[in-house]
Design a protein around this motif. Structure first.
Motif, mmCIF file in Angstrom:
data_model
loop_
_atom_site.group_PDB
_atom_site.id
_atom_site.type_symbol
_atom_site.label_atom_id
_atom_site.label_comp_id
_atom_site.label_asym_id
_atom_site.label_seq_id
_atom_site.Cartn_x
_atom_site.Cartn_y
_atom_site.Cartn_z
ATOM 1 N N LEU A 147 -15.872 -0.648 -1.102
ATOM 2 C CA LEU A 147 -15.025 -1.648 -0.447
ATOM 3 C C LEU A 147 -13.555 -1.390 -0.748
ATOM 4 N N SER A 148 -13.252 -0.975 -1.983
ATOM 5 C CA SER A 148 -11.844 -0.729 -2.296
ATOM 6 C C SER A 148 -11.320 0.463 -1.506
ATOM 7 N N VAL A 149 -12.148 1.520 -1.366
ATOM 8 C CA VAL A 149 -11.722 2.668 -0.557
ATOM 9 C C VAL A 149 -11.537 2.245 0.901
ATOM 10 N N LEU A 150 -12.465 1.399 1.396
ATOM 11 C CA LEU A 150 -12.378 0.922 2.783
ATOM 12 C C LEU A 150 -11.104 0.117 3.014
ATOM 13 N N LEU A 151 -10.738 -0.687 2.022
ATOM 14 C CA LEU A 151 -9.518 -1.491 2.120
ATOM 15 C C LEU A 151 -8.298 -0.590 2.224
ATOM 16 N N LEU A 152 -8.281 0.460 1.388
ATOM 17 C CA LEU A 152 -7.149 1.395 1.428
ATOM 18 C C LEU A 152 -7.052 2.053 2.795
ATOM 19 N N VAL A 153 -8.216 2.570 3.294
ATOM 20 C CA VAL A 153 -8.238 3.251 4.595
ATOM 21 C C VAL A 153 -7.786 2.303 5.700
ATOM 22 N N GLY A 154 -8.307 1.071 5.661
ATOM 23 C CA GLY A 154 -7.968 0.109 6.705
ATOM 24 C C GLY A 154 -6.497 -0.240 6.719
ATOM 25 N N LEU A 155 -5.906 -0.404 5.533
ATOM 26 C CA LEU A 155 -4.490 -0.781 5.500
ATOM 27 C C LEU A 155 -3.608 0.367 5.965
ATOM 28 N N ILE A 156 -3.962 1.620 5.567
ATOM 29 C CA ILE A 156 -3.195 2.771 6.071
ATOM 30 C C ILE A 156 -3.323 2.837 7.592
ATOM 31 N N GLY A 157 -4.547 2.618 8.090
ATOM 32 C CA GLY A 157 -4.752 2.626 9.544
ATOM 33 C C GLY A 157 -3.922 1.564 10.236
ATOM 34 N N ALA A 158 -3.835 0.374 9.631
ATOM 35 C CA ALA A 158 -3.044 -0.700 10.245
ATOM 36 C C ALA A 158 -1.575 -0.314 10.326
#
Lengths: 169, 103
Positions: A147-158
């Motif tokens: 989940l923490s990796v997903l959060l990082l990826v999602g925020l960079i994507g945003a």
């Protein structure tokens, strides 16, 4: 006596949650919807506290009221023409959508009331924070890290999606 | 009749239905996002109600925590997309008119 207080608090919170959710869904003005969402999130945090989930209630306040709502209000105010109510929050398919939703409400309420759910004899009210911390670092360690990796990826994507693109040469 | 599991489930069902109505009928993309947030909140209420009344352990709380994190992430990404659409499609965030991937 405590039962009476508990029930009264539950009914007050439920009234506020359902009423403000109704305003969110039915209001013609997008700003009014956004501010009704504040009341819904605060009421849901109160319901979490009634369910003895103190950590989740605090998280709900911090993440939803402090984060998501600020983002939504920011987006509402950035998109222009919010003053023209007819444009800002138009609805389509009110009749068909409303009839489907009415049937859905009846069905879900019937299921919730009539099903013989497994219920404990005594419910206990205990602090949950230390148990959540222990579980996150032992039993649920892998989902936590993913989940923490997903959060990082999602925020960079945003950030990548939201920034201005350079003009094509 | 004391407040029990089914009372919380009914509140969750009502909030879920109103959120779904919002998602179905809104034409403003931000309004649709508000509906999605309502749906996720009702799911959390159900998780915690089952965890408290019929299970008695902490697993429902952990799942609801993950759900809140995913809701925050979804909101950030979706609002970034809404802003990009607003900029690239002549300030329109009407779901009915967004029928092409690229202008």
């Amino acid at each position: 006596m405590t039962h009476i207080v508990y029930d009264a608090v539950f009914y007050i919170l439920a009234f506020f949650v359902v009423g403000s959710a109704g305003i969110v869904a039915l209001s013609r003005n997008i700003m009014r919807s956004a501010f009704a969402l504040v009341v819904t999130f605060l009421g849901v945090a109160g319901l979490f506290a009634l369910l003895s989930a103190d950590f989740l209630a605090a998280t709900q306040l911090l993440v939803y009221v402090g984060g998501i709502l600020v983002l939504i209000l920011f987006a509402v105010m950035l998109s222009s023409r919010i003053k023209e109510i007819k444009i800002s929050n138009l609805s389509v398919g009110v009749f068909s959508g409303g009839s489907i939703i009415t049937l859905l409400i009846l069905l879900l309420t019937y299921i919730s009331i009539k099903t013989p759910w497994k219920e404990l004899d005594t419910v206990n009210f205990a602090p949950t924070t230390s148990a959540i911390g222990n579980n996150l670092l032992t039993k649920y360690l892998l989902p936590f890290e993913v989940l923490s990796v997903l959060l990082l990826v999602g925020l960079i994507g945003a950030v990548v999606v939201a920034r201005k693109e350079k003009d094509e040469p | 009749m004391n407040v029990g599991l089914s009372h919380f489930l009914v509140v969750g069902a009502l909030v879920f239905s109103l959120g779904l109505y919002c998602v179905i009928t809104r034409r403003n993309a931000i309004g649709v996002l508000m509906g999605v947030e309502l749906i996720l909140n009702s799911a959390n209420v159900n998780f915690l109600a089952f965890s408290h009344f019929s299970h008695g352990n902490i697993d429902g709380n952990i799942f609801a925590l993950f759900c809140i994190v995913l809701a925050a992430l979804e909101c950030a990404v979706a609002l970034a997309i809404v802003m990009a659409v607003y900029r690239n499609f002549d300030k329109i965030i009407d779901m009915e008119k967004l029928i092409t991937m690229k202008k």
